[in-house]
Scaffold this motif. Structure first.
Motif, PDB file in Angstrom:
ATOM      1  N   GLU A  29       0.829  -1.203   0.000  1.00 36.16           N
ATOM      2  CA  GLU A  29       0.000   0.000   0.000  1.00 36.16           C
ATOM      3  C   GLU A  29       0.867   1.258   0.000  1.00 36.16           C
ATOM      4  O   GLU A  29       0.548   2.235  -0.675  1.00 36.16           O
ATOM      5  CB  GLU A  29      -0.948   0.005   1.194  1.00 36.16           C
ATOM      6  CG  GLU A  29      -2.071  -1.011   1.063  1.00 36.16           C
ATOM      7  CD  GLU A  29      -2.988  -1.033   2.270  1.00 36.16           C
ATOM      8  OE1 GLU A  29      -3.075  -0.011   2.984  1.00 36.16           O
ATOM      9  OE2 GLU A  29      -3.624  -2.074   2.478  1.00 36.16           O
ATOM     10  N   ALA A  30       1.965   1.224   0.739  1.00 37.74           N
ATOM     11  CA  ALA A  30       2.865   2.383   0.788  1.00 37.74           C
ATOM     12  C   ALA A  30       3.523   2.612  -0.572  1.00 37.74           C
ATOM     13  O   ALA A  30       3.659   3.758  -1.009  1.00 37.74           O
ATOM     14  CB  ALA A  30       3.917   2.196   1.873  1.00 37.74           C
ATOM     15  N   VAL A  31       3.919   1.542  -1.246  1.00 39.85           N
ATOM     16  CA  VAL A  31       4.541   1.661  -2.570  1.00 39.85           C
ATOM     17  C   VAL A  31       3.533   2.210  -3.573  1.00 39.85           C
ATOM     18  O   VAL A  31       3.842   3.094  -4.372  1.00 39.85           O
ATOM     19  CB  VAL A  31       5.123   0.307  -3.035  1.00 39.85           C
ATOM     20  CG1 VAL A  31       5.537   0.356  -4.492  1.00 39.85           C
ATOM     21  CG2 VAL A  31       6.297  -0.087  -2.158  1.00 39.85           C
ATOM     22  N   ILE A  32       2.307   1.713  -3.518  1.00 39.27           N
ATOM     23  CA  ILE A  32       1.262   2.197  -4.422  1.00 39.27           C
ATOM     24  C   ILE A  32       0.978   3.666  -4.156  1.00 39.27           C
ATOM     25  O   ILE A  32       0.852   4.471  -5.092  1.00 39.27           O
ATOM     26  CB  ILE A  32      -0.008   1.334  -4.295  1.00 39.27           C
ATOM     27  CG1 ILE A  32       0.264  -0.053  -4.878  1.00 39.27           C
ATOM     28  CG2 ILE A  32      -1.196   1.995  -4.989  1.00 39.27           C
ATOM     29  CD1 ILE A  32      -0.810  -1.071  -4.570  1.00 39.27           C
ATOM     30  N   ALA A  33       0.904   4.044  -2.898  1.00 41.90           N
ATOM     31  CA  ALA A  33       0.664   5.445  -2.548  1.00 41.90           C
ATOM     32  C   ALA A  33       1.804   6.330  -3.052  1.00 41.90           C
ATOM     33  O   ALA A  33       1.567   7.436  -3.555  1.00 41.90           O
ATOM     34  CB  ALA A  33       0.495   5.598  -1.039  1.00 41.90           C
ATOM     35  N   LEU A  34       3.027   5.853  -2.929  1.00 49.47           N
ATOM     36  CA  LEU A  34       4.178   6.604  -3.421  1.00 49.47           C
ATOM     37  C   LEU A  34       4.095   6.781  -4.936  1.00 49.47           C
ATOM     38  O   LEU A  34       4.316   7.880  -5.454  1.00 49.47           O
ATOM     39  CB  LEU A  34       5.484   5.897  -3.040  1.00 49.47           C
ATOM     40  CG  LEU A  34       6.766   6.542  -3.537  1.00 49.47           C
ATOM     41  CD1 LEU A  34       6.951   7.917  -2.909  1.00 49.47           C
ATOM     42  CD2 LEU A  34       7.952   5.646  -3.226  1.00 49.47           C
ATOM     43  N   ALA A  35       3.760   5.717  -5.641  1.00 52.81           N
ATOM     44  CA  ALA A  35       3.632   5.804  -7.095  1.00 52.81           C
ATOM     45  C   ALA A  35       2.536   6.788  -7.483  1.00 52.81           C
ATOM     46  O   ALA A  35       2.716   7.602  -8.391  1.00 52.81           O
ATOM     47  CB  ALA A  35       3.351   4.424  -7.684  1.00 52.81           C
ATOM     48  N   HIS A  36       1.404   6.730  -6.799  1.00 52.74           N
ATOM     49  CA  HIS A  36       0.323   7.675  -7.076  1.00 52.74           C
ATOM     50  C   HIS A  36       0.783   9.106  -6.844  1.00 52.74           C
ATOM     51  O   HIS A  36       0.485   9.998  -7.647  1.00 52.74           O
ATOM     52  CB  HIS A  36      -0.903   7.380  -6.203  1.00 52.74           C
ATOM     53  CG  HIS A  36      -1.745   6.262  -6.693  1.00 52.74           C
ATOM     54  ND1 HIS A  36      -2.503   6.337  -7.824  1.00 52.74           N
ATOM     55  CD2 HIS A  36      -1.952   5.018  -6.188  1.00 52.74           C
ATOM     56  CE1 HIS A  36      -3.146   5.211  -8.005  1.00 52.74           C
ATOM     57  NE2 HIS A  36      -2.827   4.377  -7.029  1.00 52.74           N
ATOM     58  N   SER A  37       1.506   9.350  -5.762  1.00 50.80           N
ATOM     59  CA  SER A  37       1.935  10.715  -5.474  1.00 50.80           C
ATOM     60  C   SER A  37       2.939  11.202  -6.520  1.00 50.80           C
ATOM     61  O   SER A  37       2.907  12.367  -6.916  1.00 50.80           O
ATOM     62  CB  SER A  37       2.502  10.835  -4.059  1.00 50.80           C
ATOM     63  OG  SER A  37       3.672  10.087  -3.910  1.00 50.80           O
ATOM     64  N   LEU A  38       3.797  10.320  -6.989  1.00 44.52           N
ATOM     65  CA  LEU A  38       4.772  10.683  -8.017  1.00 44.52           C
ATOM     66  C   LEU A  38       4.053  11.058  -9.312  1.00 44.52           C
ATOM     67  O   LEU A  38       4.326  12.104  -9.912  1.00 44.52           O
ATOM     68  CB  LEU A  38       5.721   9.498  -8.241  1.00 44.52           C
ATOM     69  CG  LEU A  38       6.928   9.743  -9.108  1.00 44.52           C
ATOM     70  CD1 LEU A  38       8.139   9.064  -8.483  1.00 44.52           C
ATOM     71  CD2 LEU A  38       6.728   9.199 -10.491  1.00 44.52           C
ATOM     72  N   LEU A  39       3.103  10.248  -9.730  1.00 36.93           N
ATOM     73  CA  LEU A  39       2.385  10.506 -10.975  1.00 36.93           C
ATOM     74  C   LEU A  39       1.469  11.719 -10.857  1.00 36.93           C
ATOM     75  O   LEU A  39       1.359  12.516 -11.798  1.00 36.93           O
ATOM     76  CB  LEU A  39       1.608   9.256 -11.394  1.00 36.93           C
ATOM     77  CG  LEU A  39       2.510   8.056 -11.745  1.00 36.93           C
ATOM     78  CD1 LEU A  39       1.699   6.772 -11.808  1.00 36.93           C
ATOM     79  CD2 LEU A  39       3.276   8.295 -13.035  1.00 36.93           C
TER      80      LEU A  39
END
Length: 154
Positions: A29-39
């Motif tokens: 979930e943290a990795v997905i959240a990080l990817a979302h924030s980057l995009l």
């Protein structure tokens, strides 16, 4: 043909549940959240947030579920200086999305001359993709972008 990578994240990617059987769920979930924030930072032009993440090791060519990289998203939304900074950090200026569109074709479609200039200065290929940036600029009568493409070829 697209080169989508396993584990690509987009808005439709469901979070992995955390449970005794899936203790890494919180990490996922943290990795997905990080990817979302980057995009999201690329879309909105939040250079401070995006470049900080990239400088800390986030993949500069991360792709969403449609194959769009941060550079593609920044370019498509007209954030020319962010495009310049991403290219300087190794972002692929010709990385096409899953629809075969290049960042330069995207800016030709939108009419973002400054972003087109930055992409061409970084070596973007105006003949790449279907339709190509050259074809797109011609179709939409983007005279300034066509001039930039022609000047690059001279």
């Amino acid at each position: 043909m697209s080169t989508s990578y396993p584990g690509t994240v987009n808005e439709d990617t469901p979070p992995q549940p955390t449970s005794p059987e899936n203790p890494a769920g919180a990490e996922d979930e943290a990795v997905i959240a990080l990817a979302h924030s980057l995009l999201d930072a690329a879309r909105t032009g939040d250079a401070a947030a995006l470049l900080s993440l990239v400088d800390q090791g986030a993949p500069v060519n991360l792709r969403d579920g449609a194959g769009n990289s941060p550079l593609m998203l920044a370019a498509y939304h007209g954030h020319a200086e962010l495009v310049r900074e991403l290219a300087a950090r190794g972002a692929d200026v010709d990385l096409m999305n899953d629809r075969g569109q290049s960042p330069l074709a995207g800016v030709a479609f939108k009419g973002f001359t400054d972003a087109a200039r930055v992409l061409l200065e970084a070596g973007a290929d105006p003949d790449l993709g279907r339709p190509s940036a050259l074809e797109t600029a011609t179709y939409f009568e983007r005279a300034e972008i066509l001039s930039l493409i022609q000047a690059r070829r001279a």
